[in-house]
Scaffold this motif. Structure first.
Motif, PDB file in Angstrom:
ATOM      1  N   ALA A 174      -1.254   2.696 -10.478  1.00 35.69           N
ATOM      2  CA  ALA A 174      -2.598   2.669  -9.911  1.00 35.69           C
ATOM      3  C   ALA A 174      -3.540   3.583 -10.682  1.00 35.69           C
ATOM      4  O   ALA A 174      -4.698   3.236 -10.942  1.00 35.69           O
ATOM      5  CB  ALA A 174      -2.545   3.079  -8.434  1.00 35.69           C
ATOM      6  N   SER A 175      -3.048   4.762 -11.072  1.00 38.45           N
ATOM      7  CA  SER A 175      -3.870   5.697 -11.835  1.00 38.45           C
ATOM      8  C   SER A 175      -4.268   5.106 -13.183  1.00 38.45           C
ATOM      9  O   SER A 175      -5.422   5.214 -13.604  1.00 38.45           O
ATOM     10  CB  SER A 175      -3.113   7.009 -12.049  1.00 38.45           C
ATOM     11  N   LEU A 227       2.237   1.675  -3.439  1.00 38.02           N
ATOM     12  CA  LEU A 227       1.247   2.240  -4.362  1.00 38.02           C
ATOM     13  C   LEU A 227       1.054   3.731  -4.142  1.00 38.02           C
ATOM     14  O   LEU A 227       0.827   4.488  -5.082  1.00 38.02           O
ATOM     15  CB  LEU A 227      -0.098   1.514  -4.188  1.00 38.02           C
ATOM     16  N   GLU A 229      -4.443   6.508 -18.614  1.00 35.24           N
ATOM     17  CA  GLU A 229      -4.688   7.824 -18.042  1.00 35.24           C
ATOM     18  C   GLU A 229      -4.833   8.889 -19.128  1.00 35.24           C
ATOM     19  O   GLU A 229      -5.594   9.860 -18.965  1.00 35.24           O
ATOM     20  CB  GLU A 229      -3.540   8.188 -17.093  1.00 35.24           C
ATOM     21  N   GLY A 253       0.812  -1.214   0.000  1.00 30.10           N
ATOM     22  CA  GLY A 253       0.000   0.000   0.000  1.00 30.10           C
ATOM     23  C   GLY A 253       0.842   1.258   0.000  1.00 30.10           C
ATOM     24  O   GLY A 253       0.543   2.226  -0.711  1.00 30.10           O
ATOM     25  N   PHE A 274      -4.464   1.935 -13.915  1.00 28.78           N
ATOM     26  CA  PHE A 274      -5.373   0.816 -13.687  1.00 28.78           C
ATOM     27  C   PHE A 274      -6.801   1.316 -13.478  1.00 28.78           C
ATOM     28  O   PHE A 274      -7.754   0.798 -14.083  1.00 28.78           O
ATOM     29  CB  PHE A 274      -4.910   0.004 -12.477  1.00 28.78           C
ATOM     30  N   ILE A 275      -6.957   2.332 -12.624  1.00 29.80           N
ATOM     31  CA  ILE A 275      -8.297   2.881 -12.375  1.00 29.80           C
ATOM     32  C   ILE A 275      -8.858   3.509 -13.639  1.00 29.80           C
ATOM     33  O   ILE A 275     -10.049   3.380 -13.947  1.00 29.80           O
ATOM     34  CB  ILE A 275      -8.231   3.907 -11.228  1.00 29.80           C
ATOM     35  N   LEU A 318       4.244   3.745  -7.021  1.00 29.94           N
ATOM     36  CA  LEU A 318       3.409   3.084  -8.016  1.00 29.94           C
ATOM     37  C   LEU A 318       2.103   3.825  -8.269  1.00 29.94           C
ATOM     38  O   LEU A 318       1.131   3.236  -8.745  1.00 29.94           O
ATOM     39  CB  LEU A 318       3.090   1.650  -7.548  1.00 29.94           C
ATOM     40  N   GLN A 319       2.070   5.112  -7.952  1.00 26.32           N
ATOM     41  CA  GLN A 319       0.819   5.832  -8.127  1.00 26.32           C
ATOM     42  C   GLN A 319       0.422   5.940  -9.594  1.00 26.32           C
ATOM     43  O   GLN A 319      -0.766   5.953  -9.924  1.00 26.32           O
ATOM     44  CB  GLN A 319       0.933   7.219  -7.501  1.00 26.32           C
ATOM     45  N   ARG A 352      -3.064  -1.629 -17.745  1.00 29.44           N
ATOM     46  CA  ARG A 352      -2.213  -0.448 -17.650  1.00 29.44           C
ATOM     47  C   ARG A 352      -2.324   0.473 -18.848  1.00 29.44           C
ATOM     48  O   ARG A 352      -2.225   1.702 -18.713  1.00 29.44           O
ATOM     49  CB  ARG A 352      -0.740  -0.888 -17.497  1.00 29.44           C
TER      50      ARG A 352
END
Length: 439
Positions: free
Chosen positions: A263-264, A255, A317, A252, A266-267, A259-260, A300
């Motif tokens: 994560a961005s 991330l 993104e 966590g 991925f979302i 790894l932000q 990704r």
């Protein structure tokens, strides 16, 4: 000192092996078991030669069959090379039961039975298994275990491996636990990958679902399958999930900092799949100049294929934070126009009907949402300028050259009605008298 102990132990094993060999060579019971072993192998060979062609003919489906039953038959067919050693193993087991009931001994035939099992494992790794991961596991784990089982050293080696403890900080585990973890984890995750491939193929065959929804469902199924595989491995190996809390906290933190971006992306990928604004098969153009057809969407990034064969990896993104032009969202039609001109000698009132009728007859041109529309644009220097607007399904590039085909059609239609398409012309007027002086 250690080498001396190893040599003494090896010498002891050699003496023990020689005593067993002499006992087998001089014992009528051993020769009886050896004869039964040979008979079992010959009978297995005979049965294999008779049964294998029959089973091969029954299990081989027609080439055009691709349903579940056909796939199952092809899968079973791959195991036919195991018939000989497995039949020999089974027949040898029957012979072992007979010799133990008569002579109360069966060491020789039991050894032969273990050798047949080793041969089956070798055929399985070399001929049956095609997956690279399973082939590596079979080569470096299954075959050594089968060889140790054949010579009767498996129990002793497993005991030594279980007693060899590897410390890792506050944790410690035996080598036997590590080997089991690799084998069980590899087998379960291979099964998970196979299940995921089958599930994804079944989902993508659901034509009634939107492409974006199919992609999202496939991703959700992939996460669920591998999550279940992870929990299953942890449960089988007896690892408490509460012991992974520290590791989860570290992930966590990673991330949140390093790894932000991942994560961005991925979302953003999940949002794209939910909204369906850009999906596989769409032709898109981004603000950065990237343009192409989306051929794959991962967790990704999206992969665009240009018409010159290049693949562009665009982070998810970028589809959320920048302007994206989608030329083929949900398979909608696109409008293009083909400009042309006619001579000033032409009755321009006839041109729209001629051109619109010719273009509307083309197979790729749509009548909805609007039929072809020929418009007068300008009175040019060399001719009267027109343009015909038309709608098609697809992008006017790559293998589709709609504008080019429409221009060919216009040329042929105008020529058929003797309407001239002018070339650039200039009229030069010379005023005043031209005098030439001759010297």
């Amino acid at each position: 000192m250690d080498q001396t102990k190893i040599l003494e132990k090896a010498q002891g094993y050699a003496v023990q092996g020689w005593d067993v060999a002499k006992e087998w060579l001089l014992s009528p019971q051993a020769w009886t078991q050896f004869g039964l072993l040979v008979a079992a192998y010959l009978l297995a060979l005979f049965l294999t030669r008779r049964l294998q062609p029959v089973l091969d003919r029954l299990l081989t489906p027609p080439d055009e069959k691709t349903n579940v039953i056909a796939k199952t038959r092809r899968f079973i067919l791959t195991f036919l090379p195991l018939m000989l050693p497995l039949l020999a193993y089974g027949l040898t087991g029957i012979g072992e039961t007979v010799t133990r009931s008569i002579f109360d001994a069966g060491a020789v035939i039991a050894f032969g039975k273990r050798v047949f099992m080793f041969l089956a494992a070798r055929i399985l790794v070399n001929e049956v298994i095609k997956d690279p991961l399973l082939k590596v596991l079979g080569k470096y784990f299954l075959l050594p275990v089968a060889a140790l089982y054949a010579v009767g050293f498996l129990d002793e080696v497993m005991t030594r491996l279980d007693q060899t403890v590897v410390p890792l900080g506050n944790l410690s585990f035996s080598l036997l636990f590590l080997i089991r973890f690799v084998l069980v984890g590899g087998a379960i995750f291979w099964l998970g990958r196979w299940s995921n491939d089958q599930t994804a193929a079944a989902i993508k065959r659901q034509e009634e679902m939107r492409p974006a929804m199919r992609e999202l469902t496939a991703k959700a199924a992939e996460i669920a399958i591998f999550g279940l595989a992870f929990l299953l491995v942890m449960n089988i190996m007896g690892i408490s999930l509460t012991s992974l809390a520290v590791l989860g906290g570290a992930i966590g933190v990673g991330l949140g900092f390093g790894l932000q971006k991942i994560a961005s992306n991925f979302i953003s990928g999940v949002i794209l799949l939910l909204e369906g604004q850009a999906t596989v098969g769409d032709y898109v153009e981004l603000d950065g100049g990237e343009a192409g057809t989306i051929v794959k969407m991962t967790a990704r990034a999206a992969i665009l294929e240009t018409y010159d064969g290049k693949w562009i990896v665009v982070p998810n993104e970028d589809f959320i934070t920048t302007r994206v032009v989608n030329y083929s969202d949900s398979g909608s039609a696109n409008r293009y126009e083909a400009p042309f001109s006619v001579s000033y000698d032409t009755d321009i009132n006839l041109v729209p009907d001629i051109v619109e009728s010719a273009v509307a007859a083309m197979p790729d041109v749509l009548s909805e949402p609007f039929p072809p529309d020929c418009e007068l644009r300008a009175f040019g220097d060399s001719g009267i300028e027109f343009a015909v607007e038309f709608w098609v399904n697809g992008i006017d590039d790559g293998r589709h050259k709609y504008t080019s085909d429409v221009l060919f059609c216009i040329w042929n239609a105008l020529k058929a009605h003797n309407i001239e398409i002018p070339f650039p012309q200039r009229v030069v007027q010379v005023k005043g008298e031209i005098r030439t002086r001759v010297k």
